[in-house]
Design a protein around this motif. Structure first.
Motif, short mmCIF file in Angstrom:
data_model
loop_
_atom_site.label_atom_id
_atom_site.label_comp_id
_atom_site.label_asym_id
_atom_site.label_seq_id
_atom_site.Cartn_x
_atom_site.Cartn_y
_atom_site.Cartn_z
N LEU A 1 0.82 -1.21 0.00
CA LEU A 1 0.00 0.00 0.00
C LEU A 1 0.85 1.26 0.00
O LEU A 1 0.37 2.33 -0.39
N ARG A 2 2.11 1.13 0.43
CA ARG A 2 2.98 2.29 0.48
C ARG A 2 3.78 2.50 -0.80
O ARG A 2 4.61 3.42 -0.87
N LEU A 3 3.56 1.65 -1.78
CA LEU A 3 4.27 1.84 -3.05
C LEU A 3 3.90 3.19 -3.66
O LEU A 3 2.78 3.66 -3.53
N PRO A 4 4.84 3.84 -4.32
CA PRO A 4 4.53 5.12 -4.97
C PRO A 4 3.40 4.97 -5.99
O PRO A 4 3.24 3.91 -6.62
N LEU A 5 2.63 6.04 -6.16
CA LEU A 5 1.52 5.99 -7.12
C LEU A 5 2.02 5.72 -8.53
O LEU A 5 1.30 5.11 -9.34
N ALA A 6 3.23 6.16 -8.86
CA ALA A 6 3.77 5.90 -10.19
C ALA A 6 3.93 4.40 -10.43
O ALA A 6 3.68 3.90 -11.54
N ASP A 7 4.34 3.66 -9.41
CA ASP A 7 4.47 2.20 -9.56
C ASP A 7 3.11 1.55 -9.71
O ASP A 7 2.93 0.62 -10.53
N TRP A 8 2.14 2.00 -8.94
CA TRP A 8 0.78 1.48 -9.07
C TRP A 8 0.23 1.82 -10.46
O TRP A 8 -0.44 0.99 -11.11
N GLY A 9 0.50 3.03 -10.92
CA GLY A 9 0.01 3.44 -12.23
C GLY A 9 0.58 2.58 -13.34
O GLY A 9 -0.13 2.18 -14.27
N LYS A 10 1.88 2.30 -13.26
CA LYS A 10 2.51 1.44 -14.27
C LYS A 10 1.86 0.07 -14.28
O LYS A 10 1.55 -0.49 -15.34
N ALA A 11 1.65 -0.49 -13.08
CA ALA A 11 1.05 -1.83 -12.98
C ALA A 11 -0.36 -1.84 -13.56
O ALA A 11 -0.73 -2.74 -14.33
N VAL A 12 -1.16 -0.84 -13.22
CA VAL A 12 -2.54 -0.78 -13.70
C VAL A 12 -2.58 -0.59 -15.22
O VAL A 12 -3.37 -1.23 -15.93
N ALA A 13 -1.70 0.27 -15.74
CA ALA A 13 -1.68 0.51 -17.19
C ALA A 13 -1.28 -0.74 -17.95
O ALA A 13 -1.87 -1.08 -18.99
#
Length: 653
Positions: free
Chosen positions: A482-494
């Motif tokens: 949950l503490r991962l940067p939003l950029a990492d989450w964004g890459k994964a979701v994209a």
């Protein structure tokens, strides 16, 4: 009075654009701080003036002001309000004004949110952006004035193209232009970097949010256009490789490559010259798309204009900015030395492969799009390049890209070990199992479906494995996740969204079922286990059209599922028919029905389809855009590294 004032505002905006080009660029060269500070002022003034002009034009459409030629040609008092507003950009002149509005909007955003940039870099960025604005404002005022008057205003207008009177296409152009024109700011960053002779990790971080924003809007715009074509045109396809479709797809491919390349610049201080070149190419392809849409050199149902004079003007803009940028790049590329060193097996190498595949894919689309024009000019032959060429030439590169993405995402920077690659073996085995299962279940059909399903699972599960790796070992995995940067989450979701889109494309391409027959009222037809019954066909009246609407009952094994209402509309003002498909949408399939004209022997032509996984295509596009938004709000972009502002000669006085 308002119309004349709006036209005058455009002229004033052109003057500020010229000043906004000369003074900041000259100030950056002479190190005059006060001159450079004016760049933001000029950018904001241009936006306010163009926004006022666009607002007045919108008001003219809303109030049906038929003293303007543009309103006469593209509006009608009976049109619903949403289409009166959409009529503002549903034509050449209005859409070009929207182009300029978005151009100045991005410049104003850079002025407001770029205060942490080095003063000379910001001045050069806004100076180049003002130069682009100057060119397009001159284009509007000299060849495409939206405020041309009518000597004797008629009581009513000619209406908007009926194909554009749809919610999907009402919002499609603004999103597409936000992406098209948004790439201008990355172009300005690239030219500013070449003028300064400096590209570093800070520049890579500055340029990424702007590229990301443009890519998000392009994704949404392309998705909306594909969705509109699917349900509105009546042929049931989601992509036809039309020249104008390709014109938006090429910048999308290059901007995706630019996003990944800028990561290497930011993280590893490598690929500087390549990233600059991609930023130039991305906006260059946007200009090429503008030329295709507005010059009339290529035929398309989406084209706005067929005017050689306008085409020549756009060609001049393309030559000056695209050609000039490539010349400047050739002269200054040697200054873009990269210091990062990495092994052949590393994340950097995977990103280079990603870039090459995207760039080659874009080149394939470009060749297929312009080849009919080249053949006609050089060989005096009329050729048509259709879906078979693109499917055969483009698909292998996308397959290779889908294979590489999960591998590259799990590799470390600089150097990878064998253990990093073998972590994906379980996923690879799962994908092979999915391919084998799909192949076994279908009977002698194409391999496209199984391979597409396997690639979709590979991308989605690769994201899962990457996130699992990022959690580390031991207790507290969920907290670290949950503490991962939003950029990492964004890459994964994209990346997962891309996998879902590939999943949908494979399903609708490989397993679609089609049936065409003549049905009389009360007759039924079987379609792969579903029963379609034509219950009634009635003539009705809409707000500004006449329609022949059918009632088609859909059932399965005697159980009713839905009542579909396909239509054939006729717009009397435009004297043009359109087709509205009846669609029963579901998670796993769409039932798609189109009813044609009455047949001489009785009955109606009914065309019906089962389209497996159709909605996964647009769901994947939405998820990709959502991933982009998540990355865009990463705090690292809001806290981009700044630089002390160097005092100019005037500062010491």
């Amino acid at each position: 009075m308002l119309n004349e004032l709006a036209h005058f505002s455009l002229n004033i905006a052109l003057g500020f654009a010229v000043l906004g080009t000369i003074i900041p660029l000259l100030g950056a060269t002479l190190r005059r701080s006060s001159w450079m500070q004016l760049a933001s002022v000029f950018a904001l003034l241009q936006f306010l003036l163009v926004a006022f002009t666009f607002g007045v034009l919108t008001l003219a459409f809303v109030t049906s002001d038929f003293s303007l030629r543009l309103v006469v040609l593209n509006s009608h008092t009976l049109k619903p309000m949403i289409y009166k507003i959409a009529g503002v950009w549903g034509n050449h002149e209005g859409s070009l004004l929207l182009w300029v509005l978005i151009l100045t909007f991005f410049a104003a955003c850079a002025a407001l949110f770029g205060r942490r940039l080095p003063q000379s870099l910001l001045a050069r960025v806004l100076g180049v952006q003002s130069a682009i604005t100057t060119a397009f404002l001159a284009f509007v005022l000299l060849t495409s004035n939206p405020f041309t008057r009518v000597a004797f205003p008629p009581f009513n207008g000619q209406g908007l193209n009926p194909l554009l009177q749809d919610p999907g296409l009402a919002f499609h152009p603004p999103f597409l232009y936000l992406g098209y024109v948004g790439l201008s700011i990355t172009f300005s960053f690239a030219i500013a970097a070449l003028l300064e002779g400096k590209v570093d990790s800070a520049w890579g971080r500055w340029v990424r949010p702007w590229t990301l924003a443009a890519w998000i809007f392009l994704t949404i715009g392309i998705g909306l256009g594909s969705w509109w074509a699917y349900y509105e045109l009546g042929w049931g396809g989601f992509w036809f490789w039309d020249p104008v479709e390709n014109a938006s797809f090429m910048p999308w491919l290059i901007s995706a490559a630019l996003l990944h390349s800028a990561i290497v610049v930011e993280k590893r201080d490598a690929l500087k010259a390549w990233t600059i070149l991609l930023a130039i190419l991305a906006f260059g392809f946007s200009l090429i798309g503008t030329f295709i849409v507005r010059s009339g050199v290529l035929t398309s149902v989406h084209a706005f204009a067929n005017d050689p004079e306008r085409g020549v003007f756009i060609l001049m803009i393309l030559a000056v900015f695209f050609g000039g940028a490539l010349l400047l790049f050739a002269l200054r590329a040697k200054a873009m030395d990269s210091k990062g060193v990495f092994a052949p097996v590393s994340r950097e190498s995977a990103l280079i492969a990603n870039n090459l595949l995207l760039a080659i894919s874009c080149f394939v689309v470009f060749v297929g799009t312009v080849w009919p024009l080249v053949a006609e000019l050089l060989m005096d032959r009329k050729l048509s390049v259709g879906p078979p060429f693109f499917d055969l030439a483009f698909t292998p590169f996308m397959v290779a890209l889908a294979v590489i993405l999960p591998i590259g995402s799990t590799l470390p920077w600089k150097r990878a070990r064998r253990a990093h690659i073998t972590r994906l073996w379980p996923v690879a085995l799962l994908c092979l199992a999915v391919v084998g299962l799909a192949w076994a279940m279908q009977t002698g059909r194409s391999l496209i479906g199984p391979v597409g399903l396997g690639l979709g699972v590979w991308l989605v599960m690769g994201v899962v494995i990457e996130l699992y790796q990022r959690c580390g070992r031991g207790a507290g995995k969920m907290r670290r996740l949950l503490r991962l940067p939003l950029a990492d989450w964004g890459k994964a979701v994209a990346h997962a969204g891309l996998g879902i889109t590939i999943f949908g494309v494979a399903g609708i391409t490989a397993w679609q079922v089609e049936d065409i027959r003549v049905l009389e009222i009360g007759q039924s037809a079987e379609l792969a286990g579903f029963t379609i019954t034509l219950e009634a066909v009635e003539d009705r009246r809409g707000p500004n059209y006449l329609t022949t609407m059918a009632d088609v009952a859909l059932s399965r094994q005697g159980q009713p599922i839905a009542m579909l209402h396909p239509e054939r509309r006729y717009y009397p003002v435009a004297e043009m028919p359109t087709t509205e498909a009846g669609i029963d949408s579901g998670l796993w399939r769409d039932i798609y029905v189109v009813v044609g004209d009455a047949q001489p022997e009785g009955g109606y032509a009914v065309r019906s389809f089962i389209k497996p996984l159709a909605n996964w295509i647009w769901s994947g596009a939405i998820i990709m855009a959502l991933g982009g938004f998540l990355s865009l709000f990463d705090r690292r972009y809001r806290m981009a590294p700044g630089a002390a502002r160097e005092p100019g000669p005037e500062a010491a006085q």
